[in-house]
Design an enzyme around this catalytic site. Structure first.
Site, PDB file in Angstrom:
ATOM      1  N   HIS A  23      11.634  -3.200 -12.387  1.00 23.77           N
ATOM      2  CA  HIS A  23      10.484  -3.296 -11.479  1.00 23.77           C
ATOM      3  C   HIS A  23       9.237  -3.585 -12.327  1.00 23.77           C
ATOM      4  O   HIS A  23       9.139  -3.133 -13.474  1.00 23.77           O
ATOM      5  CB  HIS A  23      10.333  -1.970 -10.730  1.00 23.77           C
ATOM      6  N   GLU A  67       9.039 -10.390  -6.835  1.00 26.02           N
ATOM      7  CA  GLU A  67       7.849  -9.593  -6.535  1.00 26.02           C
ATOM      8  C   GLU A  67       6.687 -10.091  -7.382  1.00 26.02           C
ATOM      9  O   GLU A  67       6.540  -9.675  -8.544  1.00 26.02           O
ATOM     10  CB  GLU A  67       8.103  -8.114  -6.845  1.00 26.02           C
ATOM     11  N   GLY A 123       1.308  -3.638  -3.995  1.00 24.90           N
ATOM     12  CA  GLY A 123       0.366  -2.541  -3.759  1.00 24.90           C
ATOM     13  C   GLY A 123      -1.074  -3.003  -3.620  1.00 24.90           C
ATOM     14  O   GLY A 123      -1.995  -2.187  -3.661  1.00 24.90           O
ATOM     15  N   GLU A 140       6.446  -2.334 -12.433  1.00 24.44           N
ATOM     16  CA  GLU A 140       5.795  -1.133 -12.983  1.00 24.44           C
ATOM     17  C   GLU A 140       6.527  -0.641 -14.225  1.00 24.44           C
ATOM     18  O   GLU A 140       5.915  -0.095 -15.140  1.00 24.44           O
ATOM     19  CB  GLU A 140       5.723  -0.041 -11.896  1.00 24.44           C
ATOM     20  N   GLY A 191       7.405  -1.238  -0.788  1.00 26.26           N
ATOM     21  CA  GLY A 191       6.842  -0.052  -1.417  1.00 26.26           C
ATOM     22  C   GLY A 191       6.060   0.775  -0.406  1.00 26.26           C
ATOM     23  O   GLY A 191       6.634   1.532   0.381  1.00 26.26           O
ATOM     24  N   GLY A 192       4.745   0.592  -0.393  1.00 26.07           N
ATOM     25  CA  GLY A 192       3.850   1.414   0.425  1.00 26.07           C
ATOM     26  C   GLY A 192       4.306   1.594   1.868  1.00 26.07           C
ATOM     27  O   GLY A 192       4.314   2.719   2.392  1.00 26.07           O
ATOM     28  N   SER A 243       3.527  -6.060  -0.829  1.00 29.20           N
ATOM     29  CA  SER A 243       2.734  -5.808   0.383  1.00 29.20           C
ATOM     30  C   SER A 243       3.393  -6.313   1.658  1.00 29.20           C
ATOM     31  O   SER A 243       2.719  -6.875   2.532  1.00 29.20           O
ATOM     32  CB  SER A 243       1.319  -6.389   0.221  1.00 29.20           C
ATOM     33  N   ASN A 260      11.307   1.323  -1.459  1.00 33.12           N
ATOM     34  CA  ASN A 260      11.109   1.880  -2.797  1.00 33.12           C
ATOM     35  C   ASN A 260      10.031   2.948  -2.689  1.00 33.12           C
ATOM     36  O   ASN A 260       8.852   2.639  -2.553  1.00 33.12           O
ATOM     37  CB  ASN A 260      10.673   0.750  -3.747  1.00 33.12           C
ATOM     38  N   TRP A 261      10.470   4.197  -2.735  1.00 38.54           N
ATOM     39  CA  TRP A 261       9.524   5.307  -2.518  1.00 38.54           C
ATOM     40  C   TRP A 261       8.732   5.643  -3.776  1.00 38.54           C
ATOM     41  O   TRP A 261       7.886   6.544  -3.751  1.00 38.54           O
ATOM     42  CB  TRP A 261      10.272   6.538  -1.989  1.00 38.54           C
ATOM     43  N   LYS A 262       9.024   4.981  -4.868  1.00 33.85           N
ATOM     44  CA  LYS A 262       8.290   5.188  -6.125  1.00 33.85           C
ATOM     45  C   LYS A 262       8.175   6.685  -6.435  1.00 33.85           C
ATOM     46  O   LYS A 262       9.073   7.443  -6.118  1.00 33.85           O
ATOM     47  CB  LYS A 262       6.917   4.514  -6.059  1.00 33.85           C
TER      48      LYS A 262
HETATM   49  C1  PEP Z   1       7.273  -2.469  -4.683  1.00 33.30           C
HETATM   50  O1  PEP Z   1       6.940  -1.428  -5.187  1.00 33.30           O
HETATM   51  O2  PEP Z   1       8.355  -2.967  -5.003  1.00 33.30           O
HETATM   52  C2  PEP Z   1       6.379  -3.097  -3.711  1.00 33.30           C
HETATM   53  C3  PEP Z   1       6.664  -4.277  -3.284  1.00 33.30           C
HETATM   54  O3  PEP Z   1       5.270  -2.353  -3.318  1.00 33.30           O
HETATM   55  P1  PEP Z   1       4.298  -2.696  -2.069  1.00 33.30           P
HETATM   56  O4  PEP Z   1       5.175  -3.012  -0.877  1.00 33.30           O
HETATM   57  O5  PEP Z   1       3.505  -1.463  -1.873  1.00 33.30           O
HETATM   58  O6  PEP Z   1       3.473  -3.880  -2.479  1.00 33.30           O
END
Ligand code: PEP
Length: 252
Positions: free
Chosen positions: A96, A168, A174, A98, A234-235, A213, A10-12
């Site tokens: 999500h 999640e 994050g 966010e 994500g990251g 994470s 997920n490149w957000k």
């Molecule tokens: C996400 O955005 O779905 C996520 C899990 O982010 P991260 O891996 O950065 O915690």
């Protein structure tokens, strides 16, 4: 039942079109043919078309980060599941945390979006997860159960087989703080149980991803859990090397 793990980056809200194509190229070139894992990337809307073109002929598939529930009409600024199918997406991430936190998305909206995705031939990745306050109050199962009830309404068992659920925990997104493999498995098992109450045997086919994470050094222990069927990353998906180490967690 053996479920093929789904690793989705997920490149957000990161990367221009050129940067997205560059990252997609690196992922595509490094994964090669895939047998026991499916890989997806979710760029920003404006890069979907270019990334779709770049991924043609590869095993990496395209996902979108959000969709609207109507197919077309006077809905300024929205992007429908129908258009995401048209641009080449296979998956769409829905609700999500966010989106829930910053855009007021509710389970009822998620339910409309899940049905729009299925109606248009996209497989929904429906996100659920509790906040830290909810976990500390002992409400994690209750919250996740409520999100599953509210977001997955009016689906047949056949449609349900196409679902992906992403667990999640909000406190792990994050933050660098990951749920332990046991903490995650406990919730994944609970989710599988709920899906089985709702959809019977179809629950065995539904993939439940973990997100929060996920990094190269924790992926393998998480993925070894019996009810963890992939990761929403994500990251760590923004760097090809890290994402590929997660995709190839079995070799690390
Ligand atoms: C996400 O955005 O779905 C996520 C899990 O982010 P991260 O891996 O950065 O915690």
């Amino acid at each position: 039942m053996s479920r093929i793990k789904l690793m989705c980056g997920n490149w957000k809200l990161h990367k221009t079109i050129a940067e997205s194509v560059e990252l997609a190229t690196a992922v595509k070139n490094a994964v090669g043919p895939l047998r026991d894992v499916e890989v997806a990337v979710a760029p920003v809307f404006t890069a979907l078309h270019a990334v779709a073109k770049r991924l043609e002929g590869s095993a990496v598939v395209l996902a979108a980060q959000n969709c609207f529930w109507e197919d077309q009409g006077a809905w300024t600024g929205e992007v429908s599941a129908k258009l995401l199918k048209d641009v080449g997406c296979k998956y769409v991430i829905i609700a999500h945390s966010e989106r829930r936190q910053w855009f007021g998305e509710t389970d009822a909206m998620a339910s409309l979006k899940v049905r729009a995705a299925l109606r248009n031939g996209l497989d929904p990745i429906y996100c659920v997860g509790e906040t830290l306050a909810e976990r500390d109050a002992g409400e994690a199962f209750h919250v996740v159960g409520r999100q599953l009830e509210g977001g997955l309404t009016d689906l047949t068992a056949k449609e349900a087989e196409r679902l992906v659920i992403a667990y999640e925990p909000v406190w792990a997104i994050g933050t660098g703080r990951t749920a332990s493999p046991q903490q995650a498995q406990e919730v994944h098992q609970f989710i599988r149980g709920k899906l089985s109450e709702k959809f019977g045997n179809a629950a065995e086919a539904i993939r439940i991803q973990y997100g929060g994470s996920v990094k190269p050094d924790n992926a393998s222990l998480l993925m070894d859990q019996p009810d963890i069927d992939g990761a929403l990353v994500g990251g760590a998906s923004l760097k090809a090397d890290d994402f590929l180490k997660i995709v190839k967690y079995r070799n690390s």
